[in-house]
Scaffold this motif. Structure first.
Motif, PDB file in Angstrom:
ATOM      1  N   THR A 109      49.753  15.979  35.636  1.00  0.00           N
ATOM      2  CA  THR A 109      49.975  14.791  36.480  1.00  0.00           C
ATOM      3  C   THR A 109      50.993  15.176  37.561  1.00  0.00           C
ATOM      4  O   THR A 109      51.529  16.296  37.558  1.00  0.00           O
ATOM      5  N   LYS A 159      63.379  10.080  24.928  1.00  0.00           N
ATOM      6  CA  LYS A 159      62.067  10.113  24.270  1.00  0.00           C
ATOM      7  C   LYS A 159      62.179  10.095  22.743  1.00  0.00           C
ATOM      8  O   LYS A 159      61.286   9.601  22.062  1.00  0.00           O
ATOM      9  N   TYR A 215      66.175  13.270  29.163  1.00  0.00           N
ATOM     10  CA  TYR A 215      64.779  12.893  28.865  1.00  0.00           C
ATOM     11  C   TYR A 215      64.483  13.031  27.368  1.00  0.00           C
ATOM     12  O   TYR A 215      63.852  12.166  26.752  1.00  0.00           O
ATOM     13  N   THR A 229      54.278  16.639  36.079  1.00  0.00           N
ATOM     14  CA  THR A 229      54.353  18.071  35.747  1.00  0.00           C
ATOM     15  C   THR A 229      54.207  18.934  37.013  1.00  0.00           C
ATOM     16  O   THR A 229      54.771  20.020  37.096  1.00  0.00           O
ATOM     17  N   HIS A 262      63.134   4.804  30.776  1.00  0.00           N
ATOM     18  CA  HIS A 262      62.346   5.032  29.559  1.00  0.00           C
ATOM     19  C   HIS A 262      62.747   4.104  28.416  1.00  0.00           C
ATOM     20  O   HIS A 262      61.892   3.481  27.792  1.00  0.00           O
ATOM     21  N   ILE A 315      50.733  17.347  30.182  1.00  0.00           N
ATOM     22  CA  ILE A 315      49.610  16.628  30.780  1.00  0.00           C
ATOM     23  C   ILE A 315      49.660  16.866  32.288  1.00  0.00           C
ATOM     24  O   ILE A 315      50.720  16.703  32.914  1.00  0.00           O
ATOM     25  N   ASN A 371      54.815   2.872  29.630  1.00  0.00           N
ATOM     26  CA  ASN A 371      54.496   4.223  30.095  1.00  0.00           C
ATOM     27  C   ASN A 371      55.360   4.669  31.280  1.00  0.00           C
ATOM     28  O   ASN A 371      55.480   5.865  31.537  1.00  0.00           O
ATOM     29  N   CYS A 412      57.208  -4.081  39.927  1.00  0.00           N
ATOM     30  CA  CYS A 412      58.254  -4.417  38.935  1.00  0.00           C
ATOM     31  C   CYS A 412      59.059  -3.165  38.621  1.00  0.00           C
ATOM     32  O   CYS A 412      58.507  -2.075  38.484  1.00  0.00           O
ATOM     33  N   ASP A 413      60.372  -3.348  38.517  1.00  0.00           N
ATOM     34  CA  ASP A 413      61.233  -2.271  38.026  1.00  0.00           C
ATOM     35  C   ASP A 413      61.504  -2.567  36.552  1.00  0.00           C
ATOM     36  O   ASP A 413      62.238  -3.509  36.234  1.00  0.00           O
ATOM     37  N   VAL A 414      60.912  -1.769  35.667  1.00  0.00           N
ATOM     38  CA  VAL A 414      61.007  -2.084  34.237  1.00  0.00           C
ATOM     39  C   VAL A 414      62.442  -1.993  33.708  1.00  0.00           C
ATOM     40  O   VAL A 414      62.735  -2.519  32.639  1.00  0.00           O
ATOM     41  N   ARG A 461      49.437   5.596  38.806  1.00  0.00           N
ATOM     42  CA  ARG A 461      48.877   6.956  38.800  1.00  0.00           C
ATOM     43  C   ARG A 461      49.060   7.580  37.407  1.00  0.00           C
ATOM     44  O   ARG A 461      49.600   6.960  36.494  1.00  0.00           O
ATOM     45  N   ILE A 490      49.128   9.269  33.719  1.00  0.00           N
ATOM     46  CA  ILE A 490      48.728   8.842  32.376  1.00  0.00           C
ATOM     47  C   ILE A 490      48.522   7.331  32.335  1.00  0.00           C
ATOM     48  O   ILE A 490      47.584   6.836  31.699  1.00  0.00           O
ATOM     49  N   SER A 531      56.361   8.504  24.190  1.00  0.00           N
ATOM     50  CA  SER A 531      57.419   9.455  23.885  1.00  0.00           C
ATOM     51  C   SER A 531      57.019  10.775  24.548  1.00  0.00           C
ATOM     52  O   SER A 531      56.343  10.785  25.582  1.00  0.00           O
ATOM     53  N   ASP A 549      53.929  -1.294  38.465  1.00  0.00           N
ATOM     54  CA  ASP A 549      54.587  -0.098  38.997  1.00  0.00           C
ATOM     55  C   ASP A 549      55.678  -0.546  39.977  1.00  0.00           C
ATOM     56  O   ASP A 549      55.711  -1.705  40.381  1.00  0.00           O
ATOM     57  N   GLY A 574      51.965  16.280  24.954  1.00  0.00           N
ATOM     58  CA  GLY A 574      52.429  17.606  25.361  1.00  0.00           C
ATOM     59  C   GLY A 574      52.267  17.696  26.869  1.00  0.00           C
ATOM     60  O   GLY A 574      52.418  16.695  27.571  1.00  0.00           O
TER      61      GLY A 574
HETATM   62  P1  NAP Z   1      53.950  10.026  36.766  1.00  0.00           P
HETATM   63  O1  NAP Z   1      52.671  10.573  37.290  1.00  0.00           O
HETATM   64  O2  NAP Z   1      55.232  10.467  37.403  1.00  0.00           O
HETATM   65  O3  NAP Z   1      53.861   8.422  36.798  1.00  0.00           O
HETATM   66  C1  NAP Z   1      54.929   7.619  36.405  1.00  0.00           C
HETATM   67  C2  NAP Z   1      54.832   6.280  37.090  1.00  0.00           C
HETATM   68  O4  NAP Z   1      55.930   5.464  36.647  1.00  0.00           O
HETATM   69  C3  NAP Z   1      54.928   6.370  38.621  1.00  0.00           C
HETATM   70  O5  NAP Z   1      53.901   5.624  39.222  1.00  0.00           O
HETATM   71  C4  NAP Z   1      56.302   5.781  38.885  1.00  0.00           C
HETATM   72  O6  NAP Z   1      56.410   5.106  40.122  1.00  0.00           O
HETATM   73  C5  NAP Z   1      56.440   4.770  37.772  1.00  0.00           C
HETATM   74  N1  NAP Z   1      57.819   4.346  37.583  1.00  0.00           N
HETATM   75  C6  NAP Z   1      58.948   5.099  37.647  1.00  0.00           C
HETATM   76  N2  NAP Z   1      60.036   4.342  37.457  1.00  0.00           N
HETATM   77  C7  NAP Z   1      59.603   3.072  37.258  1.00  0.00           C
HETATM   78  C8  NAP Z   1      60.257   1.834  37.023  1.00  0.00           C
HETATM   79  N3  NAP Z   1      61.601   1.750  36.943  1.00  0.00           N
HETATM   80  N4  NAP Z   1      59.500   0.716  36.888  1.00  0.00           N
HETATM   81  C9  NAP Z   1      58.149   0.788  36.980  1.00  0.00           C
HETATM   82  N5  NAP Z   1      57.477   1.934  37.198  1.00  0.00           N
HETATM   83  C10 NAP Z   1      58.192   3.071  37.344  1.00  0.00           C
HETATM   84  O7  NAP Z   1      54.141  10.329  35.199  1.00  0.00           O
HETATM   85  P2  NAP Z   1      53.091  10.709  34.042  1.00  0.00           P
HETATM   86  O8  NAP Z   1      53.056  12.173  33.926  1.00  0.00           O
HETATM   87  O9  NAP Z   1      51.835   9.944  34.220  1.00  0.00           O
HETATM   88  O10 NAP Z   1      53.889  10.180  32.774  1.00  0.00           O
HETATM   89  C11 NAP Z   1      53.691   8.894  32.203  1.00  0.00           C
HETATM   90  C12 NAP Z   1      54.540   8.752  30.948  1.00  0.00           C
HETATM   91  O11 NAP Z   1      54.196   9.788  30.022  1.00  0.00           O
HETATM   92  C13 NAP Z   1      56.038   8.886  31.194  1.00  0.00           C
HETATM   93  O12 NAP Z   1      56.749   8.030  30.317  1.00  0.00           O
HETATM   94  C14 NAP Z   1      56.316  10.332  30.828  1.00  0.00           C
HETATM   95  O13 NAP Z   1      57.660  10.545  30.469  1.00  0.00           O
HETATM   96  C15 NAP Z   1      55.357  10.516  29.665  1.00  0.00           C
HETATM   97  N6  NAP Z   1      55.003  11.930  29.424  1.00  0.00           N
HETATM   98  C16 NAP Z   1      54.381  12.680  30.372  1.00  0.00           C
HETATM   99  C17 NAP Z   1      54.043  14.005  30.095  1.00  0.00           C
HETATM  100  C18 NAP Z   1      53.347  14.896  31.090  1.00  0.00           C
HETATM  101  O14 NAP Z   1      53.171  16.087  30.778  1.00  0.00           O
HETATM  102  N7  NAP Z   1      52.894  14.408  32.236  1.00  0.00           N
HETATM  103  C19 NAP Z   1      54.368  14.557  28.856  1.00  0.00           C
HETATM  104  C20 NAP Z   1      55.016  13.770  27.913  1.00  0.00           C
HETATM  105  C21 NAP Z   1      55.325  12.439  28.200  1.00  0.00           C
HETATM  106  P3  NAP Z   1      56.974   5.860  41.453  1.00  0.00           P
HETATM  107  O15 NAP Z   1      55.958   6.850  41.798  1.00  0.00           O
HETATM  108  O16 NAP Z   1      57.126   4.764  42.440  1.00  0.00           O
HETATM  109  O17 NAP Z   1      58.280   6.499  41.019  1.00  0.00           O
END
Ligand code: NAP
Length: 255
Positions: free
Chosen positions: A190, A159, A155, A193, A115, A188, A91, A63-65, A16, A18, A142, A37, A186
């Motif tokens: 999802t 990052k 976090y 957030t 991360h 996003i 990601n 996979c658990d990264v 899901r 980004i 990041s 994921d 910044g």
């Molecule tokens: P998200 O919607 O929460 O998606 C993150 C995905 O990572 C989820 O599907 C989650 O799976 C999976 N995940 C968590 N732990 C994992 C693991 N150990 N191994 C494999 N997969 C794992 O997040 P997002 O907003 O798209 O963010 C994506 C990236 O961008 C992240 O690194 C985040 O820190 C970074 N970011 C996001 C924002 C923002 O505003 N959204 C801003 C700056 C940076 P589960 O659902 O099963 O936990």
């Protein structure tokens, strides 16, 4: 002719948000794509929704990264099932926000492990193939929070760590035809957030509007904004760019 025709791209945490947006963009531009994921069925479901072109294939892998054996096994499966690996996007992410005095050791460890250790383990597994073929693109996620953000000591540290990790990859892997860069998004829109809004007890739409109003471009970002930058940085057009962090934040960090 797509920029990723004949390439295999791996995106972690891509069921899901980004990650899925970025995986979609790679597929649109011709790549075969592995969605990694935690939950394999969610990954497979997302892989089935990708807009694949021509003979491109997709696979969803559980996979658990943050686990070395799991990361190694995932990369091995990608190579076996999709015939290679050319692009890795680290990601996958979680948040466990809290003010420092309330932050637990588990909150700290989980965020660091997913991360930072996760990016390390996946990159270590992929680089063997990249070095052998003298070609690879690594992109790490990041965040503007790397610069400091109240309630995110874990976090933010992870990052900013990702940025140092990326610079070092640039130095070590450049001689082998491998580029490594980072994107610092910044705000996003999802589930990540949305969860922050819930934690702060603010309506999701109000929270997005608040963040849009505070941003120089007066809007929040969407996964497509990150996907566009990711596709450029992982393409051959960006082969003279390495070790960099690109802020994709609508100007948020300008102050
Ligand atoms: P998200 O919607 O929460 O998606 C993150 C995905 O990572 C989820 O599907 C989650 O799976 C999976 N995940 C968590 N732990 C994992 C693991 N150990 N191994 C494999 N997969 C794992 O997040 P997002 O907003 O798209 O963010 C994506 C990236 O961008 C992240 O690194 C985040 O820190 C970074 N970011 C996001 C924002 C923002 O505003 N959204 C801003 C700056 C940076 P589960 O659902 O099963 O936990």
């Amino acid at each position: 002719m797509g920029r990723f025709d004949g390439r295999v791209a791996v995106v972690t945490g891509a069921a899901r948000g980004i990650g899925f947006g970025t995986a979609t963009r790679f597929a649109e531009e011709g790549a075969s794509v592995a969605i990694i994921d935690l939950d394999e069925s969610a990954a497979a479901e997302a892989a089935a929704r990708l807009p694949l072109q021509g003979n491109a294939k997709a696979v969803g892998i559980g996979c658990d990264v943050s686990d070395a054996a799991s990361s190694e096994a995932a990369v091995t499966r990608v190579v076996e099932e999709l015939g290679g690996i050319h692009v890795l996007v680290n990601n996958a992410g979680v948040t466990r926000d809290n003010l420092l005095f309330k932050m637990t050791e588990d909150d700290w460890d989980l965020v660091m492990n997913v991360h930072l250790k996760g990016a390390f383990l996946m990159t270590r597994a992929a680089q063997k193939h990249f070095v052998e073929q003298k070609y690879g693109k690594i992109l790490n996620l990041s965040s503007v929070s790397a610069l400091g953000n109240r309630g995110q000591a874990n976090y933010s540290a992870a990052k900013m760590g990702v940025q140092g990790f990326t610079r070092t990859l640039g130095i070590e892997l450049g001689p082998f035809g491998i580029n490594a860069n980072a994107i610092a998004p910044g705000f996003i829109a999802t589930e990540m957030t949305d969860a922050t809004a819930a934690r702060l007890k603010i309506d999701v739409e109000d929270f997005r509007k608040m963040n849009a109003d505070a941003n120089p471009v007066r809007r929040v970002g969407f996964p497509e904004d990150i996907a566009a930058a990711a596709a450029f940085l992982c393409s051959d057009e960006a082969s003279y760019i390495t070790g960099q962090t690109l802020y994709v934040d609508g100007g948020a960090k300008l102050g």
